[in-house]
Design an enzyme around this catalytic site. Structure first.
Site, PDB file in Angstrom:
ATOM      1  N   ASP A  67      13.194  -0.419   3.055  1.00 41.17           N
ATOM      2  CA  ASP A  67      12.955  -1.513   2.120  1.00 41.17           C
ATOM      3  C   ASP A  67      14.021  -1.596   1.031  1.00 41.17           C
ATOM      4  O   ASP A  67      14.866  -0.709   0.891  1.00 41.17           O
ATOM      5  CB  ASP A  67      11.560  -1.363   1.482  1.00 41.17           C
ATOM      6  N   ASN A 136      -1.621   4.018  -3.192  1.00 37.83           N
ATOM      7  CA  ASN A 136      -2.599   3.109  -2.583  1.00 37.83           C
ATOM      8  C   ASN A 136      -2.472   3.092  -1.054  1.00 37.83           C
ATOM      9  O   ASN A 136      -3.006   2.217  -0.386  1.00 37.83           O
ATOM     10  CB  ASN A 136      -2.436   1.697  -3.153  1.00 37.83           C
ATOM     11  N   HIS A 138       0.347   2.699   0.657  1.00 33.66           N
ATOM     12  CA  HIS A 138       1.384   1.849   1.245  1.00 33.66           C
ATOM     13  C   HIS A 138       2.440   2.687   1.957  1.00 33.66           C
ATOM     14  O   HIS A 138       2.694   3.839   1.604  1.00 33.66           O
ATOM     15  CB  HIS A 138       2.005   0.887   0.212  1.00 33.66           C
ATOM     16  N   GLU A 143       1.877  -3.262   1.322  1.00 31.43           N
ATOM     17  CA  GLU A 143       0.817  -3.024   0.348  1.00 31.43           C
ATOM     18  C   GLU A 143      -0.551  -3.327   0.964  1.00 31.43           C
ATOM     19  O   GLU A 143      -0.633  -4.008   1.990  1.00 31.43           O
ATOM     20  CB  GLU A 143       1.040  -3.944  -0.860  1.00 31.43           C
TER      21      GLU A 143
END
Ligand code: F6R
Length: 251
Positions: A67, A136, A138, A143
């Site tokens: 990313d 979380n 990811h 996400e």
């Protein structure tokens, strides 16, 4: 999946680097999928160390990163291209032309997403994908969502990710709000996945991802159905999983 319990971050980094070096030694022209963030820094340092000792050769290796922030040039110290150059590429004999990070400055971001998918395909797919994990759950910048996104796409970063990443910027306002990330299909098509996690802050995400229901609300949970997943995590990150104390756990 195979879970290796590491004593601490140093041990985790050495174990993860061992797995990556085995890949490079077994297939010198392999394609490595790479991650940024705090988790892999020790792994990259260990790889650099072994390269300097003459034990590793990156000449024929290709890399694709997961990313990049939208809007940051590679010369910006917060960009993931900059991170990779600083933390790995500038210190080993990889051909920089063989290293790939999504272009966060592309004028047409949809075209950039297509280009990145095609690039991964043209390289013959990823041999080994290294992943960190967000608090979380990811992976990459995938996400929590209603569905798993397949290919490379643009994401709005969640508040929790912006807050977690703010530590690397001068203040939270400077953290870009969008990123371009490899999708779940590209990650799942990697021949082998290596997930690393360190510290208590990751304990919930690791327990839910490895042993909870497979759901896009915890994107890393999809890794449970990958047929070659290796997890290297330290005691703290594994503290909410009910696992035997010793050795490599196969489940
Ligand atoms: C980075 C990436 C992210 C990180 C994750 C964990 O390229 O894709 O998914 O792996 O946010 O970050 P750290 O390692 O900083 O806790």
């Amino acid at each position: 999946m195979r879970i290796y319990r590491a004593k601490d971050y140093k041990d985790l980094s050495r174990k993860a680097a061992n797995i990556i070096s085995a890949q490079v030694i077994m297939k010198p022209n392999c394609v490595l999928g790479l991650a940024t963030g705090t988790s892999p820094i020790g792994t990259y340092q260990q790889l650099i160390d072994w390269y300097k000792k003459g034990d590793l050769d990156f000449r024929e290796v290709h890399t694709v990163n997961l990313d990049e922030y939208v809007g940051l040039p590679g010369s910006n110290e917060h960009s993931y291209r900059y991170f990779m150059n600083e933390n790995l590429f500038n210190h080993v004999n990889i051909d920089i032309a063989n290293t790939n990070v999504p272009n966060g400055l592309a004028v047409d971001m949809q075209a950039e997403c297509r280009r990145y998918n095609e690039l991964i395909h043209s390289l013959g797919g990823i041999d080994l994908q290294l992943l960190g994990i967000g608090r979380n759950g990811h992976i990459g910048f995938n996400e929590p969502e209603e569905a798993f996104e397949k290919g490379t796409h643009i994401v709005d970063l969640t508040e929790s990710t912006i807050e977690a990443n703010a530590r690397l910027f001068d203040n939270e306002a400077e953290v870009p709000r969008h990123a371009i990330t490899m999708g779940i299909r590209s990650i799942m098509q990697a021949k082998r996945v290596l997930l690393i996690a360190s510290g208590l802050a990751k304990a919930d995400a690791i327990a839910k991802s490895l042993f909870g229901p497979v759901t896009p609300k915890v994107q890393a949970s999809i890794l449970q159905i990958h047929n070659n997943l290796t997890v290297v995590a330290d005691e703290e990150a594994l503290s909410k999983c009910n696992l035997p104390e010793e050795g490599c756990i196969v489940c």
